[in-house]
Motif scaffolding. Sequence first.
Motif, short mmCIF file in Angstrom:
data_model
loop_
_atom_site.label_atom_id
_atom_site.label_comp_id
_atom_site.label_asym_id
_atom_site.label_seq_id
_atom_site.Cartn_x
_atom_site.Cartn_y
_atom_site.Cartn_z
N PHE A 162 41.60 -27.67 29.11
CA PHE A 162 40.77 -27.50 27.91
C PHE A 162 39.95 -26.21 28.04
O PHE A 162 38.77 -26.23 28.38
N LEU A 163 40.61 -25.10 27.77
CA LEU A 163 40.00 -23.78 27.99
C LEU A 163 38.76 -23.58 27.14
O LEU A 163 37.75 -23.06 27.61
N GLN A 164 38.81 -23.99 25.87
CA GLN A 164 37.68 -23.80 24.98
C GLN A 164 36.47 -24.62 25.43
O GLN A 164 35.32 -24.19 25.30
N ASP A 165 36.73 -25.80 26.00
CA ASP A 165 35.64 -26.65 26.47
C ASP A 165 35.07 -26.14 27.80
O ASP A 165 33.88 -26.30 28.07
N ARG A 166 35.93 -25.52 28.60
CA ARG A 166 35.43 -24.85 29.81
C ARG A 166 34.51 -23.71 29.43
O ARG A 166 33.45 -23.52 30.03
N ALA A 167 34.88 -22.96 28.39
CA ALA A 167 34.04 -21.86 27.90
C ALA A 167 32.69 -22.40 27.44
O ALA A 167 31.64 -21.83 27.75
N LEU A 168 32.72 -23.50 26.69
CA LEU A 168 31.49 -24.11 26.19
C LEU A 168 30.62 -24.61 27.35
O LEU A 168 29.40 -24.42 27.34
N ALA A 169 31.26 -25.23 28.35
CA ALA A 169 30.51 -25.74 29.51
C ALA A 169 29.82 -24.60 30.26
O ALA A 169 28.65 -24.71 30.66
N HIS A 170 30.54 -23.49 30.44
CA HIS A 170 29.94 -22.32 31.09
C HIS A 170 28.76 -21.79 30.26
O HIS A 170 27.71 -21.43 30.80
N GLU A 171 28.94 -21.75 28.95
CA GLU A 171 27.89 -21.23 28.06
C GLU A 171 26.64 -22.11 28.10
O GLU A 171 25.51 -21.60 28.17
N LEU A 172 26.84 -23.42 28.07
CA LEU A 172 25.70 -24.33 28.15
C LEU A 172 25.02 -24.25 29.51
O LEU A 172 23.79 -24.31 29.60
N ALA A 173 25.83 -24.10 30.56
CA ALA A 173 25.27 -23.95 31.91
C ALA A 173 24.45 -22.67 32.01
O ALA A 173 23.37 -22.65 32.63
N SER A 174 24.93 -21.61 31.40
CA SER A 174 24.21 -20.35 31.41
C SER A 174 22.84 -20.49 30.76
O SER A 174 21.82 -20.02 31.29
N ALA A 175 22.80 -21.17 29.61
CA ALA A 175 21.53 -21.38 28.91
C ALA A 175 20.57 -22.19 29.78
O ALA A 175 19.36 -21.90 29.82
N TYR A 176 21.11 -23.18 30.48
CA TYR A 176 20.28 -24.01 31.35
C TYR A 176 19.68 -23.18 32.49
O TYR A 176 18.46 -23.22 32.73
N PHE A 177 20.51 -22.42 33.19
CA PHE A 177 20.02 -21.64 34.33
C PHE A 177 19.02 -20.56 33.89
O PHE A 177 18.02 -20.32 34.58
N LYS A 178 19.28 -19.94 32.76
CA LYS A 178 18.34 -18.91 32.29
C LYS A 178 17.01 -19.53 31.90
O LYS A 178 15.95 -18.92 32.12
N ALA A 179 17.04 -20.73 31.34
CA ALA A 179 15.79 -21.43 31.01
C ALA A 179 15.01 -21.79 32.27
O ALA A 179 13.79 -21.89 32.24
N GLN A 180 15.74 -21.94 33.38
CA GLN A 180 15.10 -22.23 34.66
C GLN A 180 14.64 -20.95 35.38
O GLN A 180 14.05 -21.03 36.46
N GLY A 181 14.90 -19.80 34.76
CA GLY A 181 14.51 -18.53 35.37
C GLY A 181 15.50 -18.03 36.40
O GLY A 181 15.20 -17.10 37.16
#
Length: 207
Positions: A162-181
């Motif tokens: 599920f390539l598109q869902d892997r992309a989404l998971a990476h994107e959501l993870a990025s938002a999480y880590f950036k919110a954590q600084g």
Amino acid sequence: TIKKLRGRGIDAEAEAGDKILDSILATAASTGDFSLSSLFNVMKLEVFVFYQEWKKAVDLVRKAGNVRLFLSSFFGAVRYTFFEALTYVKAAQSASGWKKRQMKKCALQTIQLIKGWAKNGNVNVVHYLFILEAELAVLDEKNKKAKESFNAAITTSSRNGFLQDRALAHELASAYFKAQGDDYWGNYHIECSKRCYQEWGCNKKVE
């Protein structure tokens, strides 16, 4: 809608397409063709989720009702359910008080459907659950759980194709880590997300 998701035909052509789609939805609703309107709602919700348009996504799921009753495709019903649950979790993350509790309750009720499918042996929903578990952990400020679930979501969606869902998971993870600084992991995940979107053909998300 599909062209917008893929990053093609944006601007005037996309706006014209959206107007036609809205007209079709209105006609379907007035004639009682709930199968057609439900199918289009799945398509629209997918676009809203991938473009992180959470307010539009919430408005759609609240107005659409239980579209699963009218979808002939089980895949479409499952996919809508995932997007619906994710929309409610994201809504809870940006809310407070009773609205936050209400959105979380809606999310948990929807997630139970996906858990039922997984329990019955549907391996294609496992990565959905990991993404949702990660976002619920973000909501509940359980950082260790969030990191573990994002990693599991990425691994599972990749393994199951599920390539598109892997992309989404990476994107959501990025938002999480950036919110954590944590810019290192935030940047890492957004670059991984862009590569996945590009491979999938969603060029607009890479810009």
